[in-house]
Design an enzyme around this catalytic site. Structure first.
Site, short mmCIF file in Angstrom:
data_model
loop_
_atom_site.label_atom_id
_atom_site.label_comp_id
_atom_site.label_asym_id
_atom_site.label_seq_id
_atom_site.Cartn_x
_atom_site.Cartn_y
_atom_site.Cartn_z
CG ASP A 273 2.92 -1.30 5.05
OD1 ASP A 273 2.89 -1.09 6.46
OD2 ASP A 273 4.06 -1.83 4.45
CG ASP B 84 -2.55 0.51 7.30
OD1 ASP B 84 -1.67 0.13 6.93
OD2 ASP B 84 -2.76 0.16 8.55
#
Length: 313
Positions: free
Chosen positions: A230, A228
């Protein structure tokens, strides 16, 4: 079971590396290694408590490999609850001298996209109150962590990964791993702060492992697998467990391929690394002044320098 050799007439390597094993710590999503042969499970008792799980020993790519699930095979341990000292001690006690860490991370840089992989070379530590040394209790050692990931082993890992990463995904060589405490993910302000420090990825485990691995004279390298962005990236969804799990599944197959490719490389090379002698110039306390209980706990690591502990059992 003795370690397979790539050459019957190869000379012995220093420090017993000709019979040493490869250790693999599986992070979130990697709870076993496919393709291990002659597998046996070992429950190891350590002076630092119980490891995260039983250790699984088998053969892969011409190499004896010891696997440990960092969070347990059912993922029941928080990052701050992982018994890092017990894990590293147990791996070293089973003859591991090269240690690969596979870890799920968030990206802190635009160019490092979800499903990319990173072989980091630096750390910033933001954890709190984790036991991160085998020493203390009457024995002092100061190992060097200027290069916290072994450059030799990281090179082999990167070359192995380069042959496995599929089209559309990128391998990044080098970068800084920001190790946070967790278990919650970052705030937006924290995420932006870490970006301003030029950090590449963010995770919750590896710095503690790397410090202890250096004290245990294990060469340590990490394949950080991005799940991802974050929470800093305005154009992408905030990190969530569902998002992480979806990308972990995609990463698991690649991790399995990289483990086998790296094991094959190391079986042939069995490289001596600077980390294998990390305590040589680090031990400060004269051995005669170290309490018996402390000597006993450290004997696995200090025997080459202090001699075997011969005190009371």
């Amino acid at each position: 079971m003795s370690a397979p050799s790539s050459s019957d007439d190869r000379p012995s390597l220093p420090g017993g590396l000709d019979t040493a094993r490869l250790g693999v710590i599986g992070g979130s999503g990697l709870y076993a290694i496919e393709g291990l042969e002659e597998v046996s499970e070992h429950t190891v008792r350590t002076p630092f408590g119980e490891p995260s799980d039983a250790l699984r020993l088998g053969c892969l790519g011409g190499m004896e490999v010891v696997f440990l699930a960092r969070h347990g095979r059912h993922h029941h341990l928080l990052p701050g609850e992982v018994p890092y000292r017990a894990n590293i001690w147990a791996l070293r006690s089973m003859g591991v001298r090269w240690l690969l860490s596979f870890s799920a991370v968030g990206s802190l840089q635009e160019a490092c996209r979800p499903l990319d992989v990173v072989v980091p070379d630096q750390f910033i530590d933001r954890t709190r109150d984790r036991p991160a040394s085998f020493f203390g209790h009457g024995a002092v050692a100061h190992v060097s962590l200027a290069d916290p990931f072994c450059p030799v082993l990281s090179g082999h890992l990167a070359e192995a990964a380069a042959g496995c990463v599929p089209a559309g995904r990128q391998l990044h060589r080098g970068g800084t791993y920001l190790c946070m405490e967790g278990p919650a993910f970052s705030t937006r302000a924290e995420s932006q702060l870490y970006r301003s420090w030029s950090c590449t990825v963010i995770g919750m485990t590896n710095h503690t492992e790397a410090r202890l691995a250096r004290e245990a004279e294990l060469a340590y390298a990490c394949l950080a697998m991005v799940t991802d962005y974050d929470c800093w990236h305005a154009g992408h969804a905030d990190v969530s467990v569902d998002l992480v799990i979806d990308n972990l599944r995609a990463n698991a197959s690649l991790a399995q391929q990289v483990v086998q490719a790296c094991a094959t490389r190391l079986a042939a090379a069995r490289p001596a690394c600077p980390a294998h002698a990390a305590l040589r110039d680090a031990l400060m306390t004269p051995p005669a002044q170290v309490p018996a209980d402390t000597r006993r706990r450290l004997d696995l690591f200090t025997t080459p320098y202090w001699g075997p502990f011969a005190g009371p059992g």
